[in-house]
Design a protein around this motif. Structure first.
Motif, PDB file in Angstrom:
ATOM      1  N   HIS A 141       9.403  -5.180  -8.300  1.00  0.00           N
ATOM      2  CA  HIS A 141       9.072  -4.226  -9.361  1.00  0.00           C
ATOM      3  C   HIS A 141      10.179  -4.141 -10.401  1.00  0.00           C
ATOM      4  O   HIS A 141       9.903  -3.884 -11.581  1.00  0.00           O
ATOM      5  CB  HIS A 141       8.799  -2.849  -8.761  1.00  0.00           C
ATOM      6  CG  HIS A 141       7.473  -2.765  -8.071  1.00  0.00           C
ATOM      7  ND1 HIS A 141       6.371  -2.160  -8.623  1.00  0.00           N
ATOM      8  CD2 HIS A 141       7.062  -3.228  -6.857  1.00  0.00           C
ATOM      9  CE1 HIS A 141       5.342  -2.239  -7.792  1.00  0.00           C
ATOM     10  NE2 HIS A 141       5.748  -2.887  -6.709  1.00  0.00           N
ATOM     11  N   GLU A 184       5.274  -8.456  -9.945  1.00  0.00           N
ATOM     12  CA  GLU A 184       4.831  -7.262  -9.220  1.00  0.00           C
ATOM     13  C   GLU A 184       3.931  -7.609  -8.039  1.00  0.00           C
ATOM     14  O   GLU A 184       4.140  -7.118  -6.917  1.00  0.00           O
ATOM     15  CB  GLU A 184       4.089  -6.321 -10.168  1.00  0.00           C
ATOM     16  CG  GLU A 184       3.523  -5.075  -9.477  1.00  0.00           C
ATOM     17  CD  GLU A 184       2.519  -4.327 -10.325  1.00  0.00           C
ATOM     18  OE1 GLU A 184       2.062  -3.256  -9.868  1.00  0.00           O
ATOM     19  OE2 GLU A 184       2.177  -4.801 -11.434  1.00  0.00           O
ATOM     20  N   THR A 193       8.418   1.829  -9.466  1.00  0.00           N
ATOM     21  CA  THR A 193       7.209   1.009  -9.401  1.00  0.00           C
ATOM     22  C   THR A 193       6.679   0.791 -10.813  1.00  0.00           C
ATOM     23  O   THR A 193       6.946   1.601 -11.724  1.00  0.00           O
ATOM     24  CB  THR A 193       6.101   1.666  -8.554  1.00  0.00           C
ATOM     25  OG1 THR A 193       5.646   2.851  -9.228  1.00  0.00           O
ATOM     26  CG2 THR A 193       6.607   2.005  -7.156  1.00  0.00           C
ATOM     27  N   VAL A 194       5.916  -0.264 -10.997  1.00  0.00           N
ATOM     28  CA  VAL A 194       5.333  -0.539 -12.306  1.00  0.00           C
ATOM     29  C   VAL A 194       4.366   0.568 -12.699  1.00  0.00           C
ATOM     30  O   VAL A 194       4.376   1.041 -13.850  1.00  0.00           O
ATOM     31  CB  VAL A 194       4.618  -1.906 -12.295  1.00  0.00           C
ATOM     32  CG1 VAL A 194       3.837  -2.109 -13.589  1.00  0.00           C
ATOM     33  CG2 VAL A 194       5.627  -3.031 -12.098  1.00  0.00           C
TER      34      VAL A 194
END
Length: 332
Positions: free
Chosen positions: A313, A307, A4-5
């Motif tokens: 992502h 995102e 994930t970011v």
């Protein structure tokens, strides 16, 4: 590796930007020990009469805006005026020593009672060389501090001798520190510390990490770098005029890129109201910084879109890597 970011930024900040908490703790302990050792020099009648009440840590380490590596820690060590006075003319400050104060008088210019700040620094260097656990003491490259190298740690200490003025008609007092040319100059790190702390509290503790991230971006070899203190003051201007900020560091960073692109052209005024305009960049440097910030802002917008809208992502993390370099985590 991150999926994930948010996870990528958390990993990146912890491993590449923020100082290691354990190292920070050791550094503060070694700083306190050094200050105690310096004040032990007070027992030497030939050394200055030190004034611990005005000692202060300053610089990015003290303000908690320092990024890796931890290579220097700045400290001001107070000296008691003991009857000395100062005179200021066109931002040039001279300190006049009382004849009875032999440690200070011995550091004056020839045939005068004008205290030479370079000689004061050299006297500190002589004293510091006798302290255990430190391997080397020399004049800092800007000739405004004594730099002390440790035996056991990778960071150095910059020791800046200082005096404190009496309160003036505007109810302000100042620190007087070496100017690198033998005279003295005004400063007041208390102002910087209060400003950073108050704005960080105003924005619920989200400011410090963001400043560090921008500082990391600033020193990447993709453009000329903004001097660190001037950059920090520019970022604080941004937070000073805003009441809210995002909970997410990537969104805060994106917005600051646009702010830098648009505002690097403007004066960056010293919040202490001493130095005036801190923006000494040339037109060409400003142009390159503005263009890089604008290009990276466009990439940041693409990353946020991947995102939030496309839920991709992997593409977003890759785009952030284009902005922040190969040390930014890969997806996976």
């Amino acid at each position: 590796m991150a999926t994930t970011v948010n996870g990528a930024f958390n990993e990146f900040m912890g491993k590449n930007v923020n100082l290691d908490p354990n190292k920070t703790k050791r550094a503060r302990k070694s700083r306190d020990n050094l200050i105690d050792n310096i004040h032990g020099l007070n027992s030497d009648s030939n050394f200055f009469n030190l004034y611990s009440d005005i000692d202060i840590s300053f610089g990015s380490f003290a303000r908690r805006t320092k990024i890796r590596p931890l290579n220097d820690i700045d400290n001001m060590i107070g000296i008691n005026a003991d009857g000395s006075s100062y005179y200021e003319n066109l931002n040039e400050v001279k300190i006049y020593v009382h004849d009875s104060n032999s440690p200070q008088y011995n550091c004056c210019n020839n045939n005068s009672n004008v205290l030479n700040s370079t000689k004061v620094i050299n006297k500190f260097i002589t004293g510091l060389k006798n302290i255990n656990d430190y391997k080397h003491a020399e004049t800092h490259k800007n000739e405004a501090a004594a730099t002390l190298q440790l035996k056991s740690y990778e960071w150095n200490f910059d020791i800046v001798p200082c005096f404190m003025t009496k309160t003036d008609s505007y109810d302000r007092s100042y620190y007087l520190i070496p100017d690198g040319k033998g005279n003295w100059q005004k400063t007041d790190p208390r102002k910087d510390r209060v400003r950073v702390t108050s704005l960080n509290q105003k924005h619920s503790g989200k400011l410090l990490d963001t400043i560090r991230l921008v500082k990391y971006w600033n020193v990447r070899p993709t453009m000329p770098s903004v001097p660190s203190y001037a950059l920090e003051c520019l970022l604080l201007e941004y937070y000073d005029i805003r009441d809210e900020t995002s909970d997410y560091i990537d969104l805060r960073f994106k917005d600051l890129l646009l702010f830098i692109s648009n505002n690097i052209w403007n004066p960056i005024y010293d919040p202490k109201e001493i130095q005036g305009d801190l923006n000494t960049l040339t037109y060409d440097e400003k142009l390159k910084i503005s263009n890089r910030a604008n290009n990276d802002y466009d990439k940041a917008c693409e990353a946020v879109k991947e995102e939030t809208e496309n839920k991709d992502h992997e593409k977003s993390i890759k785009k952030w890597g284009e902005i922040l370099g190969s040390e930014f985590p890969k997806y996976g």
